[in-house]
Write a protein that holds these residues in place. Structure first.
Motif, mmCIF file in Angstrom:
data_model
loop_
_atom_site.group_PDB
_atom_site.id
_atom_site.type_symbol
_atom_site.label_atom_id
_atom_site.label_comp_id
_atom_site.label_asym_id
_atom_site.label_seq_id
_atom_site.Cartn_x
_atom_site.Cartn_y
_atom_site.Cartn_z
ATOM 1 N N HIS A 7 0.824 -1.234 -0.044
ATOM 2 C CA HIS A 7 0.048 0.014 -0.010
ATOM 3 C C HIS A 7 0.864 1.060 0.110
ATOM 4 O O HIS A 7 0.246 2.553 0.120
ATOM 5 C CB HIS A 7 -1.012 -0.151 1.154
ATOM 6 C CG HIS A 7 -1.713 -0.898 1.196
ATOM 7 N ND1 HIS A 7 -2.842 -1.277 0.186
ATOM 8 C CD2 HIS A 7 -1.923 -2.339 2.216
ATOM 9 C CE1 HIS A 7 -3.448 -2.445 0.444
ATOM 10 N NE2 HIS A 7 -2.801 -3.016 1.663
ATOM 11 N N MET A 8 2.203 1.311 -0.152
ATOM 12 C CA MET A 8 3.117 2.145 -0.017
ATOM 13 C C MET A 8 2.750 3.127 -1.511
ATOM 14 O O MET A 8 2.907 2.525 -2.384
ATOM 15 C CB MET A 8 4.566 2.040 0.075
ATOM 16 C CG MET A 8 4.822 1.636 1.702
ATOM 17 S SD MET A 8 6.480 1.213 2.107
ATOM 18 C CE MET A 8 6.241 -0.383 1.450
ATOM 19 N N LYS A 9 3.181 4.441 -1.656
ATOM 20 C CA LYS A 9 2.920 4.910 -2.664
ATOM 21 C C LYS A 9 4.362 5.647 -2.975
ATOM 22 O O LYS A 9 5.162 5.959 -2.173
ATOM 23 C CB LYS A 9 2.091 6.550 -2.576
ATOM 24 C CG LYS A 9 0.490 5.984 -2.207
ATOM 25 C CD LYS A 9 -0.208 7.039 -1.880
ATOM 26 C CE LYS A 9 -1.635 6.779 -1.528
ATOM 27 N NZ LYS A 9 -2.494 8.212 -1.298
ATOM 28 N N ILE A 10 4.657 5.962 -4.331
ATOM 29 C CA ILE A 10 5.871 6.472 -4.616
ATOM 30 C C ILE A 10 5.565 7.728 -5.780
ATOM 31 O O ILE A 10 4.994 7.398 -6.552
ATOM 32 C CB ILE A 10 6.733 5.524 -5.365
ATOM 33 C CG1 ILE A 10 8.202 6.128 -5.572
ATOM 34 C CG2 ILE A 10 6.199 4.620 -6.562
ATOM 35 C CD1 ILE A 10 9.315 5.155 -5.985
ATOM 36 N N ASP A 60 2.568 1.539 -6.919
ATOM 37 C CA ASP A 60 1.281 2.495 -6.948
ATOM 38 C C ASP A 60 2.008 3.867 -7.017
ATOM 39 O O ASP A 60 2.621 4.798 -6.192
ATOM 40 C CB ASP A 60 0.761 2.526 -5.606
ATOM 41 C CG ASP A 60 -0.320 3.487 -5.474
ATOM 42 O OD1 ASP A 60 -0.807 4.072 -6.664
ATOM 43 O OD2 ASP A 60 -1.038 3.908 -4.392
ATOM 44 N N TYR A 62 2.752 7.915 -8.627
ATOM 45 C CA TYR A 62 2.273 9.185 -9.083
ATOM 46 C C TYR A 62 3.398 10.000 -9.546
ATOM 47 O O TYR A 62 4.658 10.041 -9.057
ATOM 48 C CB TYR A 62 1.830 9.921 -7.771
ATOM 49 C CG TYR A 62 0.729 9.455 -7.008
ATOM 50 C CD1 TYR A 62 -0.695 9.750 -7.262
ATOM 51 C CD2 TYR A 62 0.872 8.104 -6.216
ATOM 52 C CE1 TYR A 62 -1.922 9.201 -6.410
ATOM 53 C CE2 TYR A 62 -0.270 7.420 -5.720
ATOM 54 C CZ TYR A 62 -1.638 7.891 -5.755
ATOM 55 O OH TYR A 62 -2.542 7.362 -5.109
ATOM 56 N N PHE A 132 1.364 13.575 0.227
ATOM 57 C CA PHE A 132 1.916 12.162 0.383
ATOM 58 C C PHE A 132 2.131 12.202 1.906
ATOM 59 O O PHE A 132 2.313 13.131 2.640
ATOM 60 C CB PHE A 132 3.065 11.992 -0.224
ATOM 61 C CG PHE A 132 2.802 11.868 -1.706
ATOM 62 C CD1 PHE A 132 2.469 10.598 -2.303
ATOM 63 C CD2 PHE A 132 2.493 12.864 -2.446
ATOM 64 C CE1 PHE A 132 2.049 10.326 -3.513
ATOM 65 C CE2 PHE A 132 2.302 12.743 -3.999
ATOM 66 C CZ PHE A 132 1.985 11.449 -4.254
ATOM 67 N N ASP A 136 5.699 6.885 2.666
ATOM 68 C CA ASP A 136 5.623 6.843 1.116
ATOM 69 C C ASP A 136 7.157 7.327 0.696
ATOM 70 O O ASP A 136 7.775 7.761 1.571
ATOM 71 C CB ASP A 136 4.659 8.017 0.628
ATOM 72 C CG ASP A 136 3.419 7.616 0.979
ATOM 73 O OD1 ASP A 136 3.104 6.400 1.207
ATOM 74 O OD2 ASP A 136 2.275 8.583 1.036
ATOM 75 N N TYR A 137 7.268 6.968 -0.507
ATOM 76 C CA TYR A 137 8.627 7.238 -1.204
ATOM 77 C C TYR A 137 8.661 8.521 -2.121
ATOM 78 O O TYR A 137 7.524 8.711 -2.760
ATOM 79 C CB TYR A 137 9.129 5.786 -1.934
ATOM 80 C CG TYR A 137 9.501 4.918 -1.252
ATOM 81 C CD1 TYR A 137 10.609 4.427 -1.181
ATOM 82 C CD2 TYR A 137 8.770 4.208 -0.159
ATOM 83 C CE1 TYR A 137 11.351 3.245 -0.594
ATOM 84 C CE2 TYR A 137 9.272 3.037 0.270
ATOM 85 C CZ TYR A 137 10.322 2.644 0.334
ATOM 86 O OH TYR A 137 10.946 1.416 0.949
ATOM 87 N N SER A 154 10.174 17.113 1.017
ATOM 88 C CA SER A 154 9.626 15.497 0.989
ATOM 89 C C SER A 154 10.343 14.991 2.308
ATOM 90 O O SER A 154 9.722 14.271 2.968
ATOM 91 C CB SER A 154 10.216 14.663 -0.219
ATOM 92 O OG SER A 154 9.714 15.197 -1.303
ATOM 93 N N LEU A 159 8.844 11.472 3.868
ATOM 94 C CA LEU A 159 9.029 10.295 2.911
ATOM 95 C C LEU A 159 10.498 9.803 2.681
ATOM 96 O O LEU A 159 11.427 10.621 3.241
ATOM 97 C CB LEU A 159 8.632 11.055 1.518
ATOM 98 C CG LEU A 159 7.190 11.455 1.055
ATOM 99 C CD1 LEU A 159 6.694 12.053 1.980
ATOM 100 C CD2 LEU A 159 7.373 11.954 -0.238
ATOM 101 N N MET A 261 10.200 -1.856 -2.458
ATOM 102 C CA MET A 261 9.396 -1.004 -1.402
ATOM 103 C C MET A 261 8.335 -2.204 -0.950
ATOM 104 O O MET A 261 8.001 -1.978 0.384
ATOM 105 C CB MET A 261 8.361 -0.035 -2.560
ATOM 106 C CG MET A 261 9.176 0.965 -2.777
ATOM 107 S SD MET A 261 8.006 2.007 -4.006
ATOM 108 C CE MET A 261 6.485 2.100 -3.321
#
Length: 303
Positions: A7-10, A60, A62, A132, A136-137, A154, A159, A261
């Protein structure tokens, strides 16, 4: 690798370029004019390539960046690849572009015009990064403006910072590199950061200079090396016949991070990333050469 449970976003804050690719017998020399054997226009930019690689590897992702009206097809390509483009802004400056020479051996030589990539504002950075959350990354390269601000902002948001210092410029020395959690860089970039030339000296200096960071050295046909403290992992490159090396490093980065990740298994991440990069050099183009996760897995299992 089961990415569905991750579920982590990057956020990949990076460049969006139009690539003009010329296939030639050899790189143009000073004072020389030569004809190309073929010309193609591709989607490109390290940022776009790495976002597509991340998405195809199951992350996931962006994308944050900027285009002109001439670059709307780049945004559409990101969306078709599964990348969230809500943070891709459109300005009045033409989209960045690259002129790429590809020799008969498959090597490339690249000239970049920054265009809209160099017009990213601090407000756009703040509005993007603040969406974010801790854990998250962030992935960032060095083809856009405001990289130092992106890293700092960030980090304030908690992040995990991943930096690919490409292309290397002297300005990188003034970036807040102490905030970087993961460096992914080639031998030339590592030598420029450390001021050293011998590989083992470079490795030791990166350990000393950034003791808490993970460092991944991409070494082309020699594979890739992961270093953190006393831990080392090496992955040999897959042996293939290259037709175009453009985007191979970007493919590696996307597949490595997507695996890293979600599984944290470094040898596994290196293996899938080297397989994906090897597949990419057997195809023409940058973004267009990036395989899917299933293709990379199948290739890894048979080579």
């Amino acid at each position: 690798m089961e990415y569905e449970t991750c579920h982590m976003k990057i956020l990949n804050f990076g460049s969006l370029n139009i690539d003009h690719v010329y296939h030639i017998e050899h790189f143009v020399q000073p004072g020389e004019t030569i004809a190309c054997s073929s010309y193609n226009r591709f989607s490109g930019g390290k940022g776009l390539n790495q976002s597509i690689a991340l998405a195809r590897a199951g992350a996931d992702v962006y994308h944050g960046g900027k285009i002109g009206a001439d670059g709307l097809f780049l945004k559409e390509q990101l969306e078709k690849s599964g990348v969230d483009t809500r943070f891709v802004h459109q300005g009045n400056t033409p989209t960045g572009h690259a002129v790429i020479q590809v020799s008969k051996e498959g090597e490339n030589s690249i000239i970049i015009a920054g265009g809209a990539n160099r017009c990213i504002t601090t407000d756009e950075i703040a509005d993007t990064v603040c969406t974010f959350a801790k854990g998250d990354y962030l992935l960032v390269q060095n083809e856009i403006s405001g990289v130092d601000h992106i890293i700092s902002k960030s980090s304030e948001m908690g992040l995990k910072i991943v930096f690919n210092p490409a292309p290397f410029t002297p300005a990188i020395s003034n970036y807040p590199l102490e905030l970087v959690d993961i460096f992914i860089l080639n031998e030339t970039e590592a030598a420029a950061i450390t001021g050293l030339t011998h590989q083992q000296d470079i490795i030791e200096q990166m350990r000393k200079q950034f003791p808490n960071a993970e460092v991944i050295f991409t070494m082309g046909a020699k594979g890739a090396l992961f270093v953190k403290g006393d831990i080392e992992h090496i992955a040999p490159a897959k042996q293939v016949t290259a037709v175009d090396t453009t985007g191979a490093g970007d493919t590696f980065i996307g597949f490595f991070l997507a695996s890293h990740m979600c599984s944290g298994n470094i040898p596994e991440a290196l293996a899938i990333a080297t397989a994906a990069a090897a597949m990419s050099v057997t195809r023409h183009g940058a973004a267009d050469s990036i395989p899917t996760l299933d293709e990379a897995k199948a290739f890894s299992n048979t080579h």
